[in-house]
Design an enzyme around this catalytic site. Structure first.
Site, mmCIF file in Angstrom:
data_model
loop_
_atom_site.group_PDB
_atom_site.id
_atom_site.type_symbol
_atom_site.label_atom_id
_atom_site.label_comp_id
_atom_site.label_asym_id
_atom_site.label_seq_id
_atom_site.Cartn_x
_atom_site.Cartn_y
_atom_site.Cartn_z
ATOM 1 N N ARG A 70 0.840 -1.212 0.000
ATOM 2 C CA ARG A 70 0.000 0.000 0.000
ATOM 3 C C ARG A 70 0.867 1.251 0.000
ATOM 4 N NH1 ARG A 70 -4.446 -0.272 4.531
ATOM 5 N NH2 ARG A 70 -4.964 1.745 3.625
ATOM 6 N N GLN A 101 -8.416 11.025 7.493
ATOM 7 C CA GLN A 101 -8.389 9.616 7.932
ATOM 8 C C GLN A 101 -7.428 8.814 7.039
ATOM 9 O OE1 GLN A 101 -12.798 8.341 8.917
ATOM 10 N NE2 GLN A 101 -12.791 9.915 7.311
ATOM 11 N N ILE A 103 -4.028 7.592 5.118
ATOM 12 C CA ILE A 103 -2.644 7.332 5.570
ATOM 13 C C ILE A 103 -1.645 7.583 4.436
ATOM 14 C CG2 ILE A 103 -3.311 5.761 7.423
ATOM 15 C CD1 ILE A 103 -2.841 3.388 5.619
ATOM 16 N N ASP A 104 -2.143 8.141 3.314
ATOM 17 C CA ASP A 104 -1.221 8.546 2.242
ATOM 18 C C ASP A 104 -0.746 9.974 2.519
ATOM 19 O OD1 ASP A 104 -4.238 8.908 0.385
ATOM 20 O OD2 ASP A 104 -2.998 10.581 1.047
ATOM 21 N N HIS A 119 -5.507 8.567 11.532
ATOM 22 C CA HIS A 119 -5.260 7.123 11.507
ATOM 23 C C HIS A 119 -3.814 6.803 11.173
ATOM 24 C CE1 HIS A 119 -9.837 6.410 10.746
ATOM 25 N NE2 HIS A 119 -9.568 6.836 11.956
ATOM 26 N N CYS A 127 8.173 0.496 16.512
ATOM 27 C CA CYS A 127 8.415 -0.836 17.064
ATOM 28 C C CYS A 127 7.150 -1.317 17.768
ATOM 29 C CB CYS A 127 9.577 -0.781 18.066
ATOM 30 S SG CYS A 127 9.772 -2.345 18.949
ATOM 31 N N CYS A 130 8.582 -1.691 21.892
ATOM 32 C CA CYS A 130 8.831 -0.508 22.750
ATOM 33 C C CYS A 130 8.202 0.760 22.178
ATOM 34 C CB CYS A 130 10.343 -0.308 22.909
ATOM 35 S SG CYS A 130 11.202 0.081 21.372
ATOM 36 N N ASN A 221 -19.438 14.108 -1.824
ATOM 37 C CA ASN A 221 -19.401 12.647 -1.883
ATOM 38 C C ASN A 221 -20.225 12.190 -3.075
ATOM 39 O OD1 ASN A 221 -19.833 9.767 -1.201
ATOM 40 N ND2 ASN A 221 -18.909 10.345 0.771
ATOM 41 N N GLU A 223 -22.257 9.858 -2.881
ATOM 42 C CA GLU A 223 -23.580 9.479 -2.354
ATOM 43 C C GLU A 223 -23.964 10.441 -1.227
ATOM 44 O OE1 GLU A 223 -22.627 5.504 -1.123
ATOM 45 O OE2 GLU A 223 -21.306 6.150 0.493
HETATM 46 N N1 APR Z 1 -15.244 11.729 -4.789
HETATM 47 C C1 APR Z 1 -15.941 11.872 -3.635
HETATM 48 N N2 APR Z 1 -16.279 10.833 -2.831
HETATM 49 C C2 APR Z 1 -15.897 9.603 -3.227
HETATM 50 C C3 APR Z 1 -15.166 9.363 -4.417
HETATM 51 C C4 APR Z 1 -14.846 10.501 -5.214
HETATM 52 N N3 APR Z 1 -14.174 10.370 -6.360
HETATM 53 N N4 APR Z 1 -14.943 8.014 -4.533
HETATM 54 C C5 APR Z 1 -15.504 7.439 -3.442
HETATM 55 N N5 APR Z 1 -16.079 8.381 -2.668
HETATM 56 C C6 APR Z 1 -16.762 8.213 -1.377
HETATM 57 C C7 APR Z 1 -17.584 6.970 -1.247
HETATM 58 O O1 APR Z 1 -18.929 7.230 -1.670
HETATM 59 C C8 APR Z 1 -17.525 6.718 0.268
HETATM 60 O O2 APR Z 1 -18.570 7.423 0.933
HETATM 61 O O3 APR Z 1 -15.735 8.100 -0.430
HETATM 62 C C9 APR Z 1 -16.186 7.326 0.669
HETATM 63 C C10 APR Z 1 -15.125 6.280 0.974
HETATM 64 O O4 APR Z 1 -15.562 5.612 2.127
HETATM 65 P P1 APR Z 1 -14.630 4.502 2.782
HETATM 66 O O5 APR Z 1 -14.112 3.592 1.726
HETATM 67 O O6 APR Z 1 -15.411 3.955 3.949
HETATM 68 O O7 APR Z 1 -13.360 5.300 3.325
HETATM 69 P P2 APR Z 1 -13.271 6.174 4.640
HETATM 70 O O8 APR Z 1 -14.567 6.883 4.925
HETATM 71 O O9 APR Z 1 -12.073 7.026 4.516
HETATM 72 O O10 APR Z 1 -13.012 5.058 5.773
HETATM 73 C C11 APR Z 1 -12.713 5.543 7.077
HETATM 74 O O11 APR Z 1 -12.286 3.264 7.787
HETATM 75 O O12 APR Z 1 -11.381 1.309 7.056
HETATM 76 C C12 APR Z 1 -11.183 2.353 7.924
HETATM 77 O O13 APR Z 1 -9.174 3.263 8.743
HETATM 78 C C13 APR Z 1 -9.924 3.090 7.569
HETATM 79 O O14 APR Z 1 -9.528 5.484 7.442
HETATM 80 C C14 APR Z 1 -10.423 4.444 7.056
HETATM 81 C C15 APR Z 1 -11.753 4.591 7.747
#
Ligand code: APR
Length: 253
Positions: A70, A101, A103-104, A119, A127, A130, A221, A223
């Site tokens: 990753r 949230q 990690i990149d 995150h 480590c 420790c 988003n 959705e």
């Molecule tokens: N533009 C806008 N929104 C987008 C796009 C885009 N191009 N592509 C995807 N999405 C939206 C999706 O609709 C979804 O609501 O981004 C969201 C991604 O959701 P997740 O995959 O659940 O990612 P995230 O919300 O960051 O997850 C939170 O969950 O798995 C743990 O630690 C991990 O930091 C992560 C945390």
């Protein structure tokens, strides 16, 4: 009034903005999200198998290899128009903070200085014994293919296994990062949530915290992830399209 016109009016009237971002803002850079069933990381891997301290104890070479892969994918990715829009808004004079949230390091590479990583980060390691930070040498980072098993290096102090500097399921967030995020959200005029499904707590509580602090909240988003509060604006669309559109309408070059 259309939602985007309303969002532009709010942006024009505020000064302190917190961008709260998730995997969706990096999706257009080619980094899969977690819950996108088509190409999501979970589609290939069981999170309980790879993203927990127990999984690391049971199979350190699998989990370490997964994170090296990753990390390599993230380093090959480039910031997209959404990342650059955030840094352009800061350069245009808004008081912009980023709480992510992710990690990149795409926010940093797009020119945002202070990023709060709730995150952790793929670029850091520590480590597992420790908890000292571990500086990895280049030759310790190479991996040829996804799924390759790589034995994690050992700590020079306690011989513990090196682990990724990220937060796993059922682990606490870094205290300083969470406190910074809460302080920023409680004192902002506007929180803009970009590309997060809002399912993982406590990070997912930040938009509601902003509303309770009388800030406006804009969601970007694919959705509808809004909670139905009148101070929320839901912009349906991809981050790489919507954020540049907001800046164009604001007259920010
Ligand atoms: N533009 C806008 N929104 C987008 C796009 C885009 N191009 N592509 C995807 N999405 C939206 C999706 O609709 C979804 O609501 O981004 C969201 C991604 O959701 P997740 O995959 O659940 O990612 P995230 O919300 O960051 O997850 C939170 O969950 O798995 C743990 O630690 C991990 O930091 C992560 C945390």
């Amino acid at each position: 009034m259309t939602q985007i016109r309303e969002a532009v009016d709010v942006l024009a009237a505020v000064r302190r903005i917190v961008f709260f971002t998730g995997a969706g803002i990096s999706a257009e850079s080619g980094i899969p999200t977690f819950r996108d069933k088509l190409s999501g990381l979970w589609a290939k891997h069981d999170p309980q198998r790879l993203e927990t301290a127990d999984a690391f104890r049971e199979n350190p070479a699998l989990v370490w290899g997964w994170y090296l892969w990753r990390r390599q994918q993230a380093m090959m990715a480039q910031p997209n128009a959404a990342h650059y829009s955030i840094s352009r808004l800061a350069k245009a004079g808004w008081d912009v903070s980023v709480v992510t949230q992710n990690i990149d390091d795409l926010h940093e590479r797009a020119g945002v200085d202070a990023v709060v990583h709730l995150h952790g980060s793929l670029l850091s390691a520590k480590c597992s014994g420790c908890h000292r930070p571990v500086a990895l040498q280049t030759d310790q980072l190479s991996i040829s293919k996804e799924g390759e098993l790589v034995e994690p290096p050992r700590c020079n102090y306690c011989n513990g296994r090196t682990r990724p500097g990220v937060v796993w399921f059922r682990e606490n967030l870094p205290g300083d990062a969470w406190l910074s995020a809460v302080r920023l959200v409680r004192t902002c005029d506007l929180l803009i949530s970009v590309g997060t499904s809002g399912v993982v707590r406590p990070a997912a509580d930040l938009p509601e915290m902003a509303i309770r602090a009388n800030a406006a909240v804009i969601y970007v988003n694919l959705e509808d992830v809004s909670m139905g509060d009148e101070r929320e604006i839901m912009l349906i669309g991809s981050a790489g399209q919507v954020l540049p559109e907001l800046l164009t309408r604001l007259g920010v070059s």
